[in-house]
Design an enzyme around this catalytic site. Structure first.
Site, PDB file in Angstrom:
ATOM      1  N   ARG A  65      64.080 112.004  23.715  1.00 34.98           N
ATOM      2  CA  ARG A  65      62.933 112.185  22.829  1.00 34.98           C
ATOM      3  C   ARG A  65      61.835 111.140  23.008  1.00 34.98           C
ATOM      4  NH1 ARG A  65      66.475 110.734  17.459  1.00 34.98           N
ATOM      5  NH2 ARG A  65      66.739 108.495  17.791  1.00 34.98           N
ATOM      6  N   GLU A  66      62.086 110.135  23.828  1.00 33.18           N
ATOM      7  CA  GLU A  66      61.132 109.039  23.998  1.00 33.18           C
ATOM      8  C   GLU A  66      60.130 109.395  25.099  1.00 33.18           C
ATOM      9  OE1 GLU A  66      63.631 105.582  24.481  1.00 33.18           O
ATOM     10  OE2 GLU A  66      64.624 105.926  22.551  1.00 33.18           O
ATOM     11  N   ARG A 118      68.287 113.128  21.556  1.00 27.88           N
ATOM     12  CA  ARG A 118      68.341 111.769  22.114  1.00 27.88           C
ATOM     13  C   ARG A 118      69.239 111.667  23.339  1.00 27.88           C
ATOM     14  NH1 ARG A 118      68.427 106.182  20.363  1.00 27.88           N
ATOM     15  NH2 ARG A 118      70.276 105.065  21.051  1.00 27.88           N
ATOM     16  N   ASN A 134      72.581 105.117  27.067  1.00 30.09           N
ATOM     17  CA  ASN A 134      72.356 103.679  26.949  1.00 30.09           C
ATOM     18  C   ASN A 134      73.435 102.977  26.124  1.00 30.09           C
ATOM     19  OD1 ASN A 134      70.670 101.577  27.900  1.00 30.09           O
ATOM     20  ND2 ASN A 134      69.803 101.324  25.844  1.00 30.09           N
ATOM     21  N   ARG A 135      74.575 103.641  25.966  1.00 29.65           N
ATOM     22  CA  ARG A 135      75.788 103.015  25.448  1.00 29.65           C
ATOM     23  C   ARG A 135      76.949 103.273  26.407  1.00 29.65           C
ATOM     24  NH1 ARG A 135      71.999 101.902  22.939  1.00 29.65           N
ATOM     25  NH2 ARG A 135      71.730 101.625  20.687  1.00 29.65           N
ATOM     26  N   HIS A 187      61.551 102.246  26.901  1.00 32.30           N
ATOM     27  CA  HIS A 187      62.021 103.004  25.748  1.00 32.30           C
ATOM     28  C   HIS A 187      60.892 103.123  24.736  1.00 32.30           C
ATOM     29  CE1 HIS A 187      66.564 102.787  26.360  1.00 32.30           C
ATOM     30  NE2 HIS A 187      66.096 102.010  27.323  1.00 32.30           N
ATOM     31  N   SER A 188      61.163 103.799  23.635  1.00 35.88           N
ATOM     32  CA  SER A 188      60.289 103.763  22.462  1.00 35.88           C
ATOM     33  C   SER A 188      61.167 104.037  21.238  1.00 35.88           C
ATOM     34  CB  SER A 188      59.187 104.823  22.572  1.00 35.88           C
ATOM     35  OG  SER A 188      59.687 106.138  22.340  1.00 35.88           O
ATOM     36  N   GLU A 262      60.344  98.263  24.530  1.00 35.03           N
ATOM     37  CA  GLU A 262      60.159  99.326  23.537  1.00 35.03           C
ATOM     38  C   GLU A 262      58.660  99.530  23.354  1.00 35.03           C
ATOM     39  OE1 GLU A 262      62.127 101.194  21.513  1.00 35.03           O
ATOM     40  OE2 GLU A 262      64.142 100.421  21.938  1.00 35.03           O
TER      41      GLU A 262
END
Length: 305
Positions: A65-66, A118, A134-135, A187-188, A262
């Protein structure tokens, strides 16, 4: 391709191919792997092929979504390619590896079904719930700031590198024979510049150096647009996170300069107006250029990693 709108994955991938076609002497486009649903993880390399060049990695779109992140990544690539002959040496003496969309399946899904999606599109017990890529990296995997619950936004997956998208990044960053000096992931939202570690309280051995670099970047953004980006470790200015690409790139891959940026904006969150795409691209381009100067000036004998 332009930066007046958010583009689909096909447009972004075609843009990378077009850069290679128009500038074959410095551009090479190609796939570093396939997503779960079989889409290319398409990257572009920009280089004058000098053997003394150091290598810079930029990725974006690890969270679907970023949308501003892939837009900025392509903006940077476009600027470097189209201005290569007039850019400072600190930019042209690098081999640039830019991966605009780490999570192509999720990105497509966010354009076609759920704007706020996401994760990737992984199946758990036959249901598509997705893994937070990102995990999913091995350094600090499973710690606080990630979840073992598939329906959680921070679901880390069943094991480190369980996902083909994170494995493709791992293989490029550590198994390709390329020695990267800089890692940047876009990212955002939040308007912050983060460096390791995000998964634990301990300061990394290069805290001061990384803080200096982040400060240089933040100052360059302010000079470009007047915007203020906070700098620091994730736990201090955002929240803790475990299994991130940024921590892994520093802690496991051994890349000396690792930053998560970010992007804009705290006001609009994930739905940054398209009118701000180019402005954001300009301020981050200025920030990346400033980091390249800092990296070149930093004495190599002081690097701990």
């Amino acid at each position: 391709m332009d930066w007046n709108d958010y583009h689909t994955l096909d447009v972004i991938h075609n843009f990378l191919d077009d850069l290679e076609y128009d500038y074959p002497s410095i551009c090479t486009a190609g796939s570093i792997g396939k997503s779960l649903e079989g889409r290319d993880l398409k990257m572009i390399k920009i280089s004058n092929s000098e053997t003394t060049n150091s290598c810079v990695w930029i990725d974006a779109g690890i969270h679907a979504r970023e949308w501003i992140a892939p837009a900025v990544a392509t903006y940077i690539a476009n600027h470097i390619v189209n201005n290569f002959d007039t850019l400072p040496t600190s930019v042209t003496n690098k081999d640039w590896y830019i991966l605009p969309v780490v999570n192509p399946d999720g990105y497509v899904y966010s354009h076609t079904v759920d704007r706020m999606w996401r994760k990737n599109r992984a199946l758990v017990r036959g249901q598509c719930v997705g893994v937070d890529l990102n995990r999913n990296f091995s350094y600090g995997w499973g710690g606080n700031g990630s979840s073992c619950m598939p329906n959680n936004a921070f679901y880390r997956g069943p094991a480190p590198f369980s996902e083909p998208e994170s494995r493709a990044m791992r293989d490029m960053l550590v198994n390709s024979g390329i020695s990267f000096k800089v890692y940047i992931t876009l990212h955002s939202f939040g308007q912050v510049i983060i460096f390791p570690f995000a998964f634990k309280e301990d300061l990394c051995p290069d805290y001061v150096r990384l803080l200096e670099g982040a400060t240089v970047m933040s100052k360059a953004i302010h000079e470009a647009s007047g915007n203020t980006y906070k700098v620091g470790i994730s736990r201090d200015i955002m929240y803790g996170a475990a299994g991130t690409s940024n921590d892994w790139s520093y802690g496991e891959a051994g890349i000396p300069f690792c930053y998560l940026i970010e992007l804009r904006s705290r006001k609009h969150k994930f739905k940054l107006p398209q009118e701000e795409i180019e402005e954001t691209g300009k301020e981050i381009l200025n920030c990346v250029k400033a980091l390249m100067e800092f990296v070149d000036k930093y004495p190599m004998d002081k690097l701990k990693i």
